[in-house]
Motif scaffolding. Sequence first.
Motif, short mmCIF file in Angstrom:
data_model
loop_
_atom_site.label_atom_id
_atom_site.label_comp_id
_atom_site.label_asym_id
_atom_site.label_seq_id
_atom_site.Cartn_x
_atom_site.Cartn_y
_atom_site.Cartn_z
N TYR A 1 -18.74 18.18 6.05
CA TYR A 1 -17.96 17.35 5.13
C TYR A 1 -16.60 17.99 4.92
O TYR A 1 -16.45 19.22 4.98
N PHE A 2 -15.60 17.15 4.64
CA PHE A 2 -14.27 17.68 4.38
C PHE A 2 -13.57 16.87 3.31
O PHE A 2 -13.96 15.73 3.00
N LYS A 3 -12.54 17.45 2.76
CA LYS A 3 -11.68 16.77 1.79
C LYS A 3 -10.27 17.30 1.96
O LYS A 3 -10.06 18.52 2.05
N ALA A 4 -9.31 16.39 2.03
CA ALA A 4 -7.90 16.76 2.12
C ALA A 4 -7.14 16.05 1.01
O ALA A 4 -7.39 14.87 0.74
N VAL A 5 -6.21 16.76 0.39
CA VAL A 5 -5.49 16.24 -0.76
C VAL A 5 -3.99 16.43 -0.55
O VAL A 5 -3.54 17.53 -0.21
N LEU A 6 -3.25 15.36 -0.75
CA LEU A 6 -1.79 15.41 -0.73
C LEU A 6 -1.31 15.06 -2.13
O LEU A 6 -1.58 13.96 -2.63
N LEU A 7 -0.62 15.99 -2.78
CA LEU A 7 -0.14 15.79 -4.14
C LEU A 7 1.35 15.44 -4.11
O LEU A 7 2.14 16.13 -3.46
N HIS A 8 1.71 14.37 -4.80
CA HIS A 8 3.12 14.02 -4.99
C HIS A 8 3.43 14.25 -6.46
O HIS A 8 2.81 13.65 -7.34
N GLU A 9 4.39 15.14 -6.73
CA GLU A 9 4.69 15.47 -8.11
C GLU A 9 5.64 14.45 -8.73
O GLU A 9 6.33 13.69 -8.04
N LYS A 10 5.65 14.40 -10.06
CA LYS A 10 6.57 13.52 -10.77
C LYS A 10 8.01 13.98 -10.54
O LYS A 10 8.27 15.16 -10.30
N SER A 11 8.92 13.04 -10.64
CA SER A 11 10.33 13.36 -10.38
C SER A 11 10.87 14.37 -11.38
O SER A 11 11.83 15.09 -11.09
N SER A 12 10.25 14.46 -12.54
CA SER A 12 10.70 15.41 -13.57
C SER A 12 10.21 16.83 -13.31
O SER A 12 10.62 17.77 -13.99
N SER A 13 9.33 16.99 -12.33
CA SER A 13 8.78 18.31 -12.02
C SER A 13 9.50 18.92 -10.82
O SER A 13 10.01 18.22 -9.96
N SER A 14 9.53 20.24 -10.79
CA SER A 14 10.15 20.92 -9.64
C SER A 14 9.18 21.96 -9.06
O SER A 14 9.60 22.89 -8.38
N ARG A 15 7.90 21.78 -9.32
CA ARG A 15 6.89 22.74 -8.88
C ARG A 15 6.87 22.87 -7.36
O ARG A 15 6.70 23.95 -6.82
N PHE A 16 7.05 21.73 -6.66
CA PHE A 16 7.00 21.74 -5.19
C PHE A 16 8.32 21.25 -4.59
O PHE A 16 8.33 20.60 -3.55
N SER A 17 9.41 21.56 -5.24
CA SER A 17 10.72 21.05 -4.79
C SER A 17 11.10 21.57 -3.41
O SER A 17 11.81 20.88 -2.66
N ASP A 18 10.63 22.76 -3.05
CA ASP A 18 10.95 23.29 -1.72
C ASP A 18 10.21 22.55 -0.61
O ASP A 18 10.48 22.77 0.58
N TYR A 19 9.27 21.70 -1.00
CA TYR A 19 8.47 20.95 -0.03
C TYR A 19 8.62 19.44 -0.26
O TYR A 19 7.68 18.67 0.00
N GLY A 20 9.80 19.04 -0.70
CA GLY A 20 10.07 17.62 -0.86
C GLY A 20 9.27 16.96 -1.97
O GLY A 20 9.15 15.73 -2.01
#
Length: 418
Positions: free
Chosen positions: A329-348
Amino acid sequence: MFARIHSKILAMVLVAAMAGLAAGCSGSKEEGGGGGSSADLRLKLLTLPLPVDSYMQILTYDAGTDASWTLTSSADWLLFRKVSASTSGSEDVSGLQTMSGTGGEAVAVVSLANPQETARTATITLKAGKSSKVLEVSQQGVGQDTPSGGSVLTAGWLELPETNATDGLDAFTVRFDDKSRSYTFYWDYSNLISHWVAYPLNNAIIGQSISRSNAWSYCPLLPANKQQNVSKGYQSGNHGWYARGHQIPSADRMGTFSRNAQTFYGVNMTPQNNDFNGALWASLEGKVREWAQKTYTDTLYVVTGCVEKNAKYYVLDASNKKITVPTAYFKAVLLHEKSSSSRFSDYGGYAAIAFFFDHEEYSAAGKYNAKYSLDMAMSVKALEQKLGYNLFVNLDKKVGADMANKIKSREPASSQGW
């Protein structure tokens, strides 16, 4: 002569249906007419065309809160049954071609199996006072039971994996009542399991209005003989008993009864070791919901799936069909952050994480009761190499091929925001 349909499921459907009808039956009345205008009357079946197999569903109608109404079917294979939350446990369903009532009483529509090779049609007429509404109904024939899915997906949703026109699998999308997507599954007709189920997830989609429905049933997108019958759980096959394991969890769709009930379709189930299902797997599911509900999260795009390659075990469903027990079994997750957040800004504004579990290994004593840990995670790119196909295939259209590769290649670690 009537189809055997599980009325315990129907009873659960009724709890939500009665509440929905009571809230929705407020159509206007004509002056002195005792009923709404024809424009005000509403009449709807969610599943059309009807499947070739016997099928029951709740009729959605609105004749006005206090109006007396009559329903009439033009065919003896399309019947009505007035139901209540105290429906008996009998599975023998009978019905009438004509039925009358007042207000928002819940009514089930029973379509008997079509023995003909061609489709057949009928009408349902709702009359209230001097007004009427007609709904045209069609049912597939035996020779028309080809599913309405597609082998290759063209939608641009971010959660979708790669599909292949030559692998013999078909993709289908289960939709909410408002026609927006709930989840997409990639169906294997030989093993009777979905290779993956892909879906969006955020706090609004999860909801919190209802309890778990346990409405085990067929998916209306496929003929009954081409999917699992999970109404009574799995029977032991050649390796003992397994639980009915959700791919999209029940707890990910708690906004309405119908949304939750869709997660109990047989197409969403695979045979899972019960200890693995209730411990490690459940722990991971809970962690994914936690990520979806973070203040910095806009939406998660999730793919949950299994591997059937080299499978040697099977179980039997309630109709004695063989269901393959997945090897992993597997699970893959892609998170898109809110525009007000900069947690993953280096990754678009995106982050990705993946998990892969050998079913037998993690069903062994001492393994299954482990809880979710980042130490179990891998990059999405590493999971793609294990699976042999691409995940989140539309990500490059959002951020470009180079950034998509960077996101999927990133090794998950506690210091990176998860």
